[in-house]
Design an enzyme around this catalytic site. Structure first.
Site, PDB file in Angstrom:
ATOM      1  CG  ASN A  31      -1.816   1.296   1.323  1.00 24.51           C
ATOM      2  OD1 ASN A  31      -1.975   1.836   0.495  1.00 24.51           O
ATOM      3  ND2 ASN A  31      -2.608   1.502   2.507  1.00 24.51           N
ATOM      4  CE  LYS A  72      -0.206   3.691   4.591  1.00 22.94           C
ATOM      5  NZ  LYS A  72      -0.280   3.603   6.179  1.00 22.94           N
ATOM      6  CG  HIS A  88      -6.095   1.895   5.119  1.00 21.66           C
ATOM      7  ND1 HIS A  88      -5.576   3.000   6.046  1.00 21.66           N
ATOM      8  CD2 HIS A  88      -5.123   0.863   5.162  1.00 21.66           C
ATOM      9  CE1 HIS A  88      -4.551   2.573   6.393  1.00 21.66           C
ATOM     10  NE2 HIS A  88      -3.937   1.639   5.813  1.00 21.66           N
ATOM     11  CD  GLU A 145      -3.212   5.646   6.587  1.00 23.62           C
ATOM     12  OE1 GLU A 145      -3.201   5.700   5.301  1.00 23.62           O
ATOM     13  OE2 GLU A 145      -2.395   5.159   7.193  1.00 23.62           O
ATOM     14  CD  GLU A 180      -3.941  -2.345   7.432  1.00 24.89           C
ATOM     15  OE1 GLU A 180      -2.639  -2.613   6.928  1.00 24.89           O
ATOM     16  OE2 GLU A 180      -4.226  -1.515   7.183  1.00 24.89           O
ATOM     17  N   GLY A 193       1.958   2.548  11.134  1.00 25.33           N
ATOM     18  CA  GLY A 193       2.870   3.643  10.709  1.00 25.33           C
ATOM     19  C   GLY A 193       3.469   4.207  12.045  1.00 25.33           C
ATOM     20  CB  SER A 214       4.655  -1.317  12.283  1.00 34.65           C
ATOM     21  OG  SER A 214       4.272   0.039  12.278  1.00 34.65           O
TER      22      SER A 214
HETATM   23  C1  PEP Z   1      -1.068   0.117   6.193  1.00 32.41           C
HETATM   24  O1  PEP Z   1      -1.415   1.350   6.169  1.00 32.41           O
HETATM   25  O2  PEP Z   1      -1.921  -0.437   5.560  1.00 32.41           O
HETATM   26  C2  PEP Z   1       0.103  -0.175   6.853  1.00 32.41           C
HETATM   27  C3  PEP Z   1       0.048  -1.483   7.443  1.00 32.41           C
HETATM   28  O3  PEP Z   1       1.114   0.679   7.082  1.00 32.41           O
HETATM   29  P1  PEP Z   1       2.323   0.439   7.864  1.00 32.41           P
HETATM   30  O4  PEP Z   1       2.986  -0.813   7.381  1.00 32.41           O
HETATM   31  O5  PEP Z   1       3.277   1.609   7.227  1.00 32.41           O
HETATM   32  O6  PEP Z   1       2.301   0.420   9.394  1.00 32.41           O
END
Ligand code: PEP
Length: 252
Positions: free
Chosen positions: A9, A11, A97, A99, A169, A175, A215
């Site tokens: 992803n 983003k 997601h 976000e 998630e 993040g 992460s």
């Molecule tokens: C995400 O936004 O789907 C995600 C897993 O981000 P990160 O790996 O940066 O935590």
């Protein structure tokens, strides 16, 4: 046997030339890695999808979108529909997601509509769920995630449900550099699979890929992917460099 999926992803990162460079480098490294039992998905910003798909499709790499609108077409200035995504060769679409839930106020009901329209246009949704830190500290994460699933997915028929992928998630891990431990991830993934089993039966539950996101990186991917109910990852930050993304893909 359910597929293993590792999805990148991006983003709102990478301009077109950076995106081409990253995708080309991922492809080059994948070609070198010869044996590959994992479905690799690149999820760039909308405007790069056609270009990235041209590079990726030759190498059996899938392309996904980060979102879609809940209608197929119409007067929705600035939006992109599932129908349009399918027409440029997109295979997957992220729905829900955290976000989008947080910044764009997407709620369970809207997400249920997006899931349906994605399936109608032959896209495989990657449905994201996950609890905030507060909910985890209150020790209610499983009940919370189960409610997200039932609210946005359980209107689907069994046949439709069998085409969905889920990404667990935890919001506190996205993040932040904080990752769920393999034990925390496994407990949640198993609970998700059990909930699907209760509603749709063993076969559907056994075949649905449940990815971990939050992460995930080249240091922790191997242990996370070794969990019996973790079928891959949705990778944010670590997917922006080809070397770290490929090292995660190779962690299976
Ligand atoms: C995400 O936004 O789907 C995600 C897993 O981000 P990160 O790996 O940066 O935590």
């Amino acid at each position: 046997m359910r597929p293993k999926i590792v999805a990148a992803n991006w983003k709102m990162n990478k301009d077109l030339s950076e995106g081409i460079q990253l995708a080309s480098e991922v492809i080059r490294r994948i070609q070198k890695a010869k044996k590959r039992s994992v479905q690799v998905v690149l999820i760039p910003p909308f405007i790069h999808l056609t270009t990235i798909n041209r590079l990726a499709e030759r190498e059996n790499i899938y392309v996904g979108a980060q979102n879609c609108h809940e209608q197929a077409l119409g007067a929705f200035t600035g939006e992109i529909s599932a129908l349009m995504l399918r027409s440029v060769g997109v295979t997957f679409v992220i729905i829900g997601h955290s976000e989008r839930r947080q910044y764009f106020k997407e709620d369970d009901t809207l997400l249920a509509k997006k899931i349906s329209i994605a399936l109608k246009h032959d896209l495989q949704p990657i449905f994201c769920c996950g609890e905030s830190l507060q909910i985890r500290e209150e020790e209610k994460p499983i009940a919370f995630v189960k409610k997200q699933l039932s609210a946005s997915l359980f209107h689907l028929s069994q046949q439709e449900m069998s085409k969905v992928a889920i990404a667990y998630e935890p919001v506190w891990a996205i993040g932040t550099g904080k990752t769920a431990t393999p034990e925390q991830a496994q407990i949640m993934h198993e609970a998700i699979r059990m909930q699907i089993r209760e509603k749709y039966g063993k076969e559907t539950a056994d075949n649905i890929p449940i990815l971990y996101g939050g992460s995930c990186n080249e240091q922790n991917a191997k242990k996370l992917f070794a969990c019996p109910d973790v079928d891959g990852g949705l990778i944010g930050g670590a997917s922006l460099q080809a070397a770290s993304f490929i090292s995660i893909v190779n962690s299976f």
